[in-house]
Design a protein around this motif. Structure first.
Motif, PDB file in Angstrom:
ATOM      1  N   TYR A  10       0.830  -1.199   0.000  1.00 29.18           N
ATOM      2  CA  TYR A  10       0.000   0.000   0.000  1.00 29.18           C
ATOM      3  C   TYR A  10       0.867   1.252   0.000  1.00 29.18           C
ATOM      4  CZ  TYR A  10      -3.557   3.414   1.008  1.00 29.18           C
ATOM      5  OH  TYR A  10      -4.376   4.505   0.918  1.00 29.18           O
ATOM      6  N   ARG A  11       1.903   1.259   0.800  1.00 31.71           N
ATOM      7  CA  ARG A  11       2.885   2.337   0.808  1.00 31.71           C
ATOM      8  C   ARG A  11       4.190   1.747   1.331  1.00 31.71           C
ATOM      9  NH1 ARG A  11       3.061   5.480   6.015  1.00 31.71           N
ATOM     10  NH2 ARG A  11       3.812   7.190   4.705  1.00 31.71           N
ATOM     11  N   TRP A  12       5.197   2.562   1.586  1.00 32.12           N
ATOM     12  CA  TRP A  12       6.448   2.044   2.129  1.00 32.12           C
ATOM     13  C   TRP A  12       6.199   1.598   3.554  1.00 32.12           C
ATOM     14  CZ3 TRP A  12      11.550   4.851   0.567  1.00 32.12           C
ATOM     15  CH2 TRP A  12      11.597   4.981  -0.815  1.00 32.12           C
ATOM     16  N   GLU A  13       6.066   0.297   3.749  1.00 28.63           N
ATOM     17  CA  GLU A  13       5.757  -0.247   5.064  1.00 28.63           C
ATOM     18  C   GLU A  13       6.610  -1.479   5.318  1.00 28.63           C
ATOM     19  OE1 GLU A  13       1.077   0.702   5.706  1.00 28.63           O
ATOM     20  OE2 GLU A  13       1.524  -0.813   4.190  1.00 28.63           O
ATOM     21  N   ASP A  14       6.898  -1.731   6.584  1.00 28.52           N
ATOM     22  CA  ASP A  14       7.719  -2.871   6.964  1.00 28.52           C
ATOM     23  C   ASP A  14       6.831  -4.081   7.264  1.00 28.52           C
ATOM     24  OD1 ASP A  14      10.121  -1.453   6.770  1.00 28.52           O
ATOM     25  OD2 ASP A  14       9.907  -0.662   8.802  1.00 28.52           O
ATOM     26  N   HIS A  15       6.566  -4.878   6.249  1.00 28.24           N
ATOM     27  CA  HIS A  15       5.734  -6.059   6.457  1.00 28.24           C
ATOM     28  C   HIS A  15       6.368  -7.019   7.457  1.00 28.24           C
ATOM     29  CE1 HIS A  15       2.357  -5.910   3.463  1.00 28.24           C
ATOM     30  NE2 HIS A  15       3.062  -4.840   3.127  1.00 28.24           N
ATOM     31  N   VAL A  16       7.681  -7.058   7.494  1.00 29.86           N
ATOM     32  CA  VAL A  16       8.361  -7.977   8.396  1.00 29.86           C
ATOM     33  C   VAL A  16       8.080  -7.644   9.865  1.00 29.86           C
ATOM     34  CG1 VAL A  16      10.505  -6.639   8.519  1.00 29.86           C
ATOM     35  CG2 VAL A  16      10.573  -9.134   8.785  1.00 29.86           C
ATOM     36  N   ALA A  63      -2.732  -9.799  11.732  1.00 29.60           N
ATOM     37  CA  ALA A  63      -3.960  -9.075  11.423  1.00 29.60           C
ATOM     38  C   ALA A  63      -3.651  -7.785  10.662  1.00 29.60           C
ATOM     39  CB  ALA A  63      -4.727  -8.761  12.706  1.00 29.60           C
ATOM     40  N   THR A  64      -2.603  -7.078  11.079  1.00 29.09           N
ATOM     41  CA  THR A  64      -2.234  -5.835  10.393  1.00 29.09           C
ATOM     42  C   THR A  64      -1.782  -6.114   8.983  1.00 29.09           C
ATOM     43  OG1 THR A  64      -1.595  -4.784  12.485  1.00 29.09           O
ATOM     44  CG2 THR A  64      -0.717  -3.834  10.457  1.00 29.09           C
ATOM     45  N   GLU A  65      -0.937  -7.119   8.815  1.00 28.15           N
ATOM     46  CA  GLU A  65      -0.435  -7.416   7.472  1.00 28.15           C
ATOM     47  C   GLU A  65      -1.573  -7.854   6.553  1.00 28.15           C
ATOM     48  OE1 GLU A  65       3.213  -9.637   5.168  1.00 28.15           O
ATOM     49  OE2 GLU A  65       2.612 -10.424   7.140  1.00 28.15           O
ATOM     50  N   ARG A  66      -2.472  -8.650   7.058  1.00 30.37           N
ATOM     51  CA  ARG A  66      -3.607  -9.081   6.242  1.00 30.37           C
ATOM     52  C   ARG A  66      -4.428  -7.876   5.780  1.00 30.37           C
ATOM     53  NH1 ARG A  66      -6.033 -14.047   6.047  1.00 30.37           N
ATOM     54  NH2 ARG A  66      -5.033 -14.717   8.002  1.00 30.37           N
ATOM     55  N   SER A  67      -4.646  -6.922   6.686  1.00 27.52           N
ATOM     56  CA  SER A  67      -5.439  -5.743   6.336  1.00 27.52           C
ATOM     57  C   SER A  67      -4.708  -4.846   5.345  1.00 27.52           C
ATOM     58  CB  SER A  67      -5.803  -4.954   7.593  1.00 27.52           C
ATOM     59  OG  SER A  67      -4.670  -4.324   8.159  1.00 27.52           O
ATOM     60  N   ARG A  68      -3.369  -4.780   5.438  1.00 32.13           N
ATOM     61  CA  ARG A  68      -2.608  -3.928   4.511  1.00 32.13           C
ATOM     62  C   ARG A  68      -2.559  -4.543   3.121  1.00 32.13           C
ATOM     63  NH1 ARG A  68      -3.350   0.619   5.797  1.00 32.13           N
ATOM     64  NH2 ARG A  68      -1.420   1.491   4.962  1.00 32.13           N
ATOM     65  N   SER A  76       7.298 -10.845   5.697  1.00 34.71           N
ATOM     66  CA  SER A  76       7.261 -11.576   6.961  1.00 34.71           C
ATOM     67  C   SER A  76       7.218 -13.075   6.660  1.00 34.71           C
ATOM     68  CB  SER A  76       6.029 -11.174   7.781  1.00 34.71           C
ATOM     69  OG  SER A  76       4.857 -11.798   7.257  1.00 34.71           O
ATOM     70  N   ILE A  77       7.271 -13.875   7.703  1.00 34.52           N
ATOM     71  CA  ILE A  77       7.171 -15.326   7.507  1.00 34.52           C
ATOM     72  C   ILE A  77       5.759 -15.727   7.106  1.00 34.52           C
ATOM     73  CG2 ILE A  77       9.065 -15.830   9.094  1.00 34.52           C
ATOM     74  CD1 ILE A  77       6.968 -16.513  11.217  1.00 34.52           C
ATOM     75  N   ARG A  78       4.804 -14.780   7.179  1.00 35.64           N
ATOM     76  CA  ARG A  78       3.403 -15.080   6.846  1.00 35.64           C
ATOM     77  C   ARG A  78       2.976 -14.518   5.499  1.00 35.64           C
ATOM     78  NH1 ARG A  78       3.820 -13.160  11.980  1.00 35.64           N
ATOM     79  NH2 ARG A  78       3.557 -11.065  11.129  1.00 35.64           N
ATOM     80  N   THR A  79       3.795 -13.646   4.884  1.00 38.09           N
ATOM     81  CA  THR A  79       3.334 -12.881   3.727  1.00 38.09           C
ATOM     82  C   THR A  79       2.795 -13.769   2.611  1.00 38.09           C
ATOM     83  OG1 THR A  79       4.898 -11.099   4.211  1.00 38.09           O
ATOM     84  CG2 THR A  79       3.978 -11.187   1.984  1.00 38.09           C
ATOM     85  N   ARG A  80       3.561 -14.777   2.235  1.00 40.10           N
ATOM     86  CA  ARG A  80       3.148 -15.633   1.106  1.00 40.10           C
ATOM     87  C   ARG A  80       1.840 -16.345   1.410  1.00 40.10           C
ATOM     88  NH1 ARG A  80       8.132 -18.293  -1.190  1.00 40.10           N
ATOM     89  NH2 ARG A  80       8.301 -16.209  -2.135  1.00 40.10           N
TER      90      ARG A  80
END
Length: 275
Positions: free
Chosen positions: A141-147, A152-157, A183-187
């Motif tokens: 969405y923007r420059w964000e640290d997914h790691v 819940a936050t990553e899913r919403s982003r 993150s370890i969950r991103t994929r």
């Protein structure tokens, strides 16, 4: 980019591909993509999505600027903001013209917020997609640290990024590449969101490959990975890094492509990032 998945997959690279000279190798390759054909423009477009005090961050981003930011936390760095603005006012249009003149296809690593704020650029990307010159890989969405995000936050982003790009471009993105490390969950979250044909959050190969991803319901899925690299990449123009001139970049990329040509029996892809 339409991905052609073979009906039967084994544990590794299972799509047998034949080179024009008759040699065979095993790799999962997107439909229409021949070894050596990939060219990535990225990260683009991101201007307008970088860290900014106006967007609630504690400082302006000094990353990828001509000089480090000297503004203290809480104080806007107008020099840094102007350097990013140059990209949206001048730089990206110069790149688009260069690719247009050559009818060269490219992948746009697009931050959603940037296209929300740059409707003329969004229109240009839509036009490029319609004419087959661009495909879109979501750059968050923007420059964000997914790691650093919780699940819940990553899913919403991820959802916010897809909703935004679908609105500005008229269709959801087919690929994903985090602005920073995944993150370890991103994929898994990409699979659970649905609609993604591939991600490029990998630097571990020169060829596309299939990987298994287990989602929260226990189901196993095959997912395509198109590895990226930060080697043949313009991030090396950042202060103190490897490149100072256009010739530095050209000679480095040329040497990489020459090496791939020489290794034609195990040909890889050169992902060349230019922003």
């Amino acid at each position: 980019m339409q991905v052609s998945c073979p009906s039967e997959l084994g544990p590794d690279r299972l799509l047998r591909v034949q080179l024009p000279d008759g040699r065979l190798f095993d790799v999962a390759v997107p439909e229409g993509l021949a070894p050596g054909d990939e060219f990535v423009v990225g990260p683009f477009p991101t201007e307008g999505s970088e860290p900014s005090i106006l967007d609630g961050d504690d400082r302006s981003s000094g990353a990828l600027c001509e000089c480090p930011s000297e503004a203290p936390p809480g104080v806007r760095d107008l020099a840094a903001e102007n350097m990013f603005e140059y990209g949206s006012r001048v730089g990206i249009w110069r790149l688009l013209r260069a690719f247009e003149r050559r009818s060269a296809p490219a992948t746009a690593f697009a931050c959603s917020l940037a296209l929300e704020r740059l409707p003329e650029l969004a229109a240009a990307v839509r036009d490029g997609v319609a004419r087959g010159l661009l495909d879109v890989c979501c750059h968050g969405y923007r420059w964000e640290d997914h790691v650093a995000m919780d699940e819940a936050t990553e899913r919403s982003r991820i959802k916010a990024a897809v909703v935004s790009l679908t609105s500005t471009l008229g269709a959801p993105p087919k690929g994903w590449y985090c602005r920073t490390a995944p993150s370890i969950r991103t994929r898994r979250l990409l699979l659970e969101h649905g609609g993604f044909e591939y991600d490029s959050d990998a630097y571990n190969d020169e060829l596309p490959y299939w990987t298994r991803v287990v989602t929260s319901d226990g189901a196993e899925h095959y997912h395509l990975v198109l590895p990226y690299n930060l080697c043949t990449n313009d991030s090396k123009f950042a202060p103190g890094r490897a490149f100072s001139t256009a010739d530095d970049f050209y000679n480095f990329v040329r040497a990489a492509v020459d090496a791939l040509i020489e290794e034609a029996d195990t040909t890889g892809l050169a992902a060349i990032g230019r922003s």
